[in-house]
Motif scaffolding. Structure first.
Motif, PDB file in Angstrom:
ATOM      1  N   GLY A 267       0.814  -1.215   0.000  1.00  0.00           N
ATOM      2  CA  GLY A 267       0.000   0.000   0.000  1.00  0.00           C
ATOM      3  C   GLY A 267       0.844   1.260   0.000  1.00  0.00           C
ATOM      4  O   GLY A 267       0.530   2.231  -0.696  1.00  0.00           O
ATOM      5  N   MET A 268       1.933   1.239   0.763  1.00  0.00           N
ATOM      6  CA  MET A 268       2.819   2.412   0.778  1.00  0.00           C
ATOM      7  C   MET A 268       3.470   2.601  -0.586  1.00  0.00           C
ATOM      8  O   MET A 268       3.610   3.733  -1.056  1.00  0.00           O
ATOM      9  CB  MET A 268       3.866   2.276   1.881  1.00  0.00           C
ATOM     10  N   ARG A 269       3.848   1.521  -1.232  1.00  0.00           N
ATOM     11  CA  ARG A 269       4.480   1.634  -2.560  1.00  0.00           C
ATOM     12  C   ARG A 269       3.493   2.158  -3.595  1.00  0.00           C
ATOM     13  O   ARG A 269       3.866   2.930  -4.489  1.00  0.00           O
ATOM     14  CB  ARG A 269       5.084   0.298  -2.961  1.00  0.00           C
ATOM     15  N   ILE A 270       2.226   1.779  -3.465  1.00  0.00           N
ATOM     16  CA  ILE A 270       1.196   2.324  -4.355  1.00  0.00           C
ATOM     17  C   ILE A 270       1.080   3.829  -4.130  1.00  0.00           C
ATOM     18  O   ILE A 270       0.939   4.608  -5.076  1.00  0.00           O
ATOM     19  CB  ILE A 270      -0.148   1.603  -4.125  1.00  0.00           C
ATOM     20  N   GLY A 271       1.164   4.264  -2.872  1.00  0.00           N
ATOM     21  CA  GLY A 271       1.109   5.691  -2.564  1.00  0.00           C
ATOM     22  C   GLY A 271       2.244   6.461  -3.209  1.00  0.00           C
ATOM     23  O   GLY A 271       2.046   7.558  -3.741  1.00  0.00           O
ATOM     24  N   VAL A 272       3.442   5.906  -3.195  1.00  0.00           N
ATOM     25  CA  VAL A 272       4.593   6.551  -3.832  1.00  0.00           C
ATOM     26  C   VAL A 272       4.343   6.708  -5.328  1.00  0.00           C
ATOM     27  O   VAL A 272       4.543   7.788  -5.901  1.00  0.00           O
ATOM     28  CB  VAL A 272       5.892   5.749  -3.570  1.00  0.00           C
ATOM     29  N   ALA A 273       3.884   5.636  -5.971  1.00  0.00           N
ATOM     30  CA  ALA A 273       3.616   5.683  -7.414  1.00  0.00           C
ATOM     31  C   ALA A 273       2.522   6.708  -7.730  1.00  0.00           C
ATOM     32  O   ALA A 273       2.622   7.458  -8.709  1.00  0.00           O
ATOM     33  CB  ALA A 273       3.236   4.298  -7.921  1.00  0.00           C
ATOM     34  N   HIS A 274       1.491   6.750  -6.891  1.00  0.00           N
ATOM     35  CA  HIS A 274       0.400   7.705  -7.099  1.00  0.00           C
ATOM     36  C   HIS A 274       0.918   9.142  -7.061  1.00  0.00           C
ATOM     37  O   HIS A 274       0.596   9.943  -7.943  1.00  0.00           O
ATOM     38  CB  HIS A 274      -0.681   7.522  -6.031  1.00  0.00           C
ATOM     39  N   TYR A 275       1.712   9.473  -6.050  1.00  0.00           N
ATOM     40  CA  TYR A 275       2.204  10.847  -5.940  1.00  0.00           C
ATOM     41  C   TYR A 275       3.151  11.199  -7.073  1.00  0.00           C
ATOM     42  O   TYR A 275       3.138  12.330  -7.563  1.00  0.00           O
ATOM     43  CB  TYR A 275       2.826  11.099  -4.565  1.00  0.00           C
ATOM     44  N   ALA A 276       3.971  10.268  -7.522  1.00  0.00           N
ATOM     45  CA  ALA A 276       4.872  10.543  -8.652  1.00  0.00           C
ATOM     46  C   ALA A 276       4.066  10.847  -9.914  1.00  0.00           C
ATOM     47  O   ALA A 276       4.375  11.784 -10.659  1.00  0.00           O
ATOM     48  CB  ALA A 276       5.821   9.370  -8.870  1.00  0.00           C
ATOM     49  N   GLU A 277       3.011  10.077 -10.140  1.00  0.00           N
ATOM     50  CA  GLU A 277       2.174  10.298 -11.315  1.00  0.00           C
ATOM     51  C   GLU A 277       1.342  11.565 -11.171  1.00  0.00           C
ATOM     52  O   GLU A 277       1.230  12.364 -12.102  1.00  0.00           O
ATOM     53  CB  GLU A 277       1.271   9.084 -11.553  1.00  0.00           C
ATOM     54  N   ASN A 278       0.736  11.767 -10.007  1.00  0.00           N
ATOM     55  CA  ASN A 278      -0.115  12.931  -9.796  1.00  0.00           C
ATOM     56  C   ASN A 278       0.673  14.230  -9.901  1.00  0.00           C
ATOM     57  O   ASN A 278       0.150  15.253 -10.361  1.00  0.00           O
ATOM     58  CB  ASN A 278      -0.821  12.822  -8.436  1.00  0.00           C
ATOM     59  N   ALA A 279       1.932  14.204  -9.505  1.00  0.00           N
ATOM     60  CA  ALA A 279       2.771  15.400  -9.630  1.00  0.00           C
ATOM     61  C   ALA A 279       2.888  15.838 -11.084  1.00  0.00           C
ATOM     62  O   ALA A 279       2.884  17.040 -11.381  1.00  0.00           O
ATOM     63  CB  ALA A 279       4.150  15.140  -9.025  1.00  0.00           C
ATOM     64  N   LYS A 280       2.970  14.877 -11.995  1.00  0.00           N
ATOM     65  CA  LYS A 280       3.049  15.217 -13.427  1.00  0.00           C
ATOM     66  C   LYS A 280       1.778  15.928 -13.880  1.00  0.00           C
ATOM     67  O   LYS A 280       1.831  16.900 -14.641  1.00  0.00           O
ATOM     68  CB  LYS A 280       3.280  13.959 -14.250  1.00  0.00           C
TER      69      LYS A 280
END
Length: 190
Positions: free
Chosen positions: A165-178
């Motif tokens: 779940g934490m790794r999904i959060g990291v991926a989400h923020y990296a994508e959402n930042a774009k």
């Protein structure tokens, strides 16, 4: 590496200018001061303050500092020649309104909403400091541990689902930042 960013206050002080990787997202309303280094694909969200006027702040790659968080450090002192820099590894998540001060957050560490981590505290890799918790000075969280409370103490070890779940959060923020970066560019041209 550091370029002008719309709506972001970047302040050099004591001979140190923040170094922000070109791929990092820093949202409008943020203030970045002094000896700060932000790594590739990391994100600093709306209204955060990163103030490295007395030591340094280092943020690794793909980490995120969420809205309203405060990041600071402490200088060297008698008996403490290293002071308390703030070191955040890769793929770390720092929740909204967190305060991280002169601590170390290892790769994939997680700081919950409104949590506080104080000088010389360590949040181990894949470890989680729960929302609202306060990790007091010098406390060390081991890898894959969940700590909570004020003062924080170990509650349990994290299972594979929590880590995922934490790794999904990291991926989400990296994508959402774009997406936010693109939206800000469009708004600036309007």
């Amino acid at each position: 590496m550091t370029a002008s960013r719309p709506g972001v206050t970047i302040i050099p002080i004591h001979g140190h200018t923040p170094k922000i990787h070109d791929s990092a997202f820093v949202a409008p309303g943020c203030t970045i001061i002094g000896n700060v280094e932000i790594g590739a694909d990391s994100s600093v969200w709306y209204n955060c303050v990163l103030r490295a006027d007395v030591s340094r702040i280092v943020i690794g790659e793909r980490s995120n500092i969420q809205d309203g968080s405060v990041c600071h450090c402490d200088p060297e002192r008698p008996g403490d020649p290293d002071g308390s820099p703030l070191i955040i590894g890769d793929d770390a998540l720092i929740g909204h309104m967190a305060m991280v001060h002169g601590c170390t957050i290892e790769d994939r560490g997680f700081v919950g909403l409104g949590a506080i981590a104080m000088n010389k505290a360590v949040i181990g890799s894949d470890a989680m400091l729960a929302a609202g918790a306060m990790l007091t000075e010098g406390k060390v969280m081991g890898a894959r541990e969940l700590w909570g409370g004020r003062p924080a103490r170990k509650m349990r070890d994290l299972d594979d689902a929590a880590i995922a779940g934490m790794r999904i959060g990291v991926a989400h923020y990296a994508e959402n930042a774009k997406h936010h970066s693109a939206a800000i560019d469009v708004a600036a041209k309007a």
